[in-house]
Design a protein around this motif. Sequence first.
Motif, short mmCIF file in Angstrom:
data_model
loop_
_atom_site.label_atom_id
_atom_site.label_comp_id
_atom_site.label_asym_id
_atom_site.label_seq_id
_atom_site.Cartn_x
_atom_site.Cartn_y
_atom_site.Cartn_z
N ARG A 182 -10.43 24.29 13.57
CA ARG A 182 -11.82 23.85 13.46
C ARG A 182 -12.43 23.46 14.80
O ARG A 182 -13.62 23.16 14.88
N ALA A 183 -11.62 23.47 15.85
CA ALA A 183 -12.19 23.26 17.18
C ALA A 183 -13.06 24.46 17.57
O ALA A 183 -13.91 24.35 18.46
N LEU A 184 -12.84 25.60 16.89
CA LEU A 184 -13.66 26.79 17.17
C LEU A 184 -14.87 26.80 16.23
O LEU A 184 -14.72 26.63 15.02
N ILE A 185 -16.02 27.09 16.78
CA ILE A 185 -17.23 26.99 15.96
C ILE A 185 -17.23 28.03 14.84
O ILE A 185 -17.67 27.74 13.72
N ASN A 186 -16.70 29.22 15.11
CA ASN A 186 -16.74 30.24 14.05
C ASN A 186 -15.89 29.82 12.85
O ASN A 186 -16.23 30.09 11.70
N GLU A 187 -14.78 29.10 13.09
CA GLU A 187 -13.97 28.58 11.98
C GLU A 187 -14.77 27.60 11.14
O GLU A 187 -14.69 27.60 9.92
N ARG A 188 -15.52 26.77 11.82
CA ARG A 188 -16.29 25.76 11.08
C ARG A 188 -17.40 26.42 10.27
O ARG A 188 -17.75 25.96 9.19
N LEU A 189 -17.93 27.54 10.79
CA LEU A 189 -19.06 28.17 10.11
C LEU A 189 -18.64 29.00 8.90
O LEU A 189 -19.34 29.05 7.90
N ILE A 190 -17.46 29.66 8.99
CA ILE A 190 -17.12 30.60 7.91
C ILE A 190 -16.42 29.92 6.73
O ILE A 190 -16.37 30.48 5.64
N ARG A 191 -15.83 28.74 6.92
CA ARG A 191 -15.13 28.07 5.82
C ARG A 191 -16.14 27.48 4.85
O ARG A 191 -17.11 26.84 5.26
#
Length: 173
Positions: free
Chosen positions: A70-79
């Motif tokens: 979740r330190a990566l923005i794309n991980e936070r956006l797609i979950r």
Amino acid sequence: MSPSVQAFMDQGADFVVRDSLPDLVRGMNELTGHDAVEFGTVAREVADRDLQMANVFGKDPQLAMVRGARALINERLIRIVKPAPLLDPAAGPLIAVRLNILTRKTLGGLETDLQARVLRPDGQPMPGLYAAGEVAGFDGGGMHGYRSLEGTFLGGCLFSGRVAGRCAAAALD
Ligand SMILES: Cc1cc2nc3c(=O)[nH]c(=O)nc-3n(C[C@H](O)[C@H](O)[C@H](O)COP(=O)(O)OP(=O)(O)OC[C@H]3O[C@@H](n4cnc5c(N)ncnc54)[C@H](O)[C@@H]3O)c2cc1C
């Protein structure tokens, strides 16, 4: 709630949805028809997990991976759902899913060489018989070497089909 999760909650034959942990465990045991799930064990595991969830320096390796991802923005956006304590009422309801065992990998059965020829127990090729794909073992019979990497099987399976086809055609010349 995402529509697909909601559909599973409403119609999933293997889903148990409850608001409290005792009810959830009772529902799990009702679903299977025996008392294999023990409330005390589940409660302890859930409490341990929620303690780790509350502590950003926790040692739970799964949660450490989630935090790292979740330190990566794309991980936070797609979950669809943010990590939350399991017993946080705002993150409810609680959902249990009955798992079923299935065969994920056959790991082959036929030994082949790098020309995709099927080998006999004595190591000699069986005339005219070729095998490609997973029936020949991980990623088409070791086309990637002995240590295959998870996620790279399909390429080797396809490649071994190409090799088998070419070698079979060459044998007919
Ligand atoms: C859940 C899952 C996730 C995976 N994820 C990845 C991934 O991310 N990356 C990756 O590279 N690989 C992945 N793999 C592995 C990869 O999908 C397989 O290695 C590959 O699909 C095997 O291809 P195949 O053609 O050899 O065998 P299969 O795709 O298993 O094809 C065999 C076919 O033979 C048919 N069959 C069986 N018996 C008979 C019979 N008697 N008569 C007629 N037909 C028969 C079956 O119905 C099937 O269609 C995954 C596999 C699974 C199960």
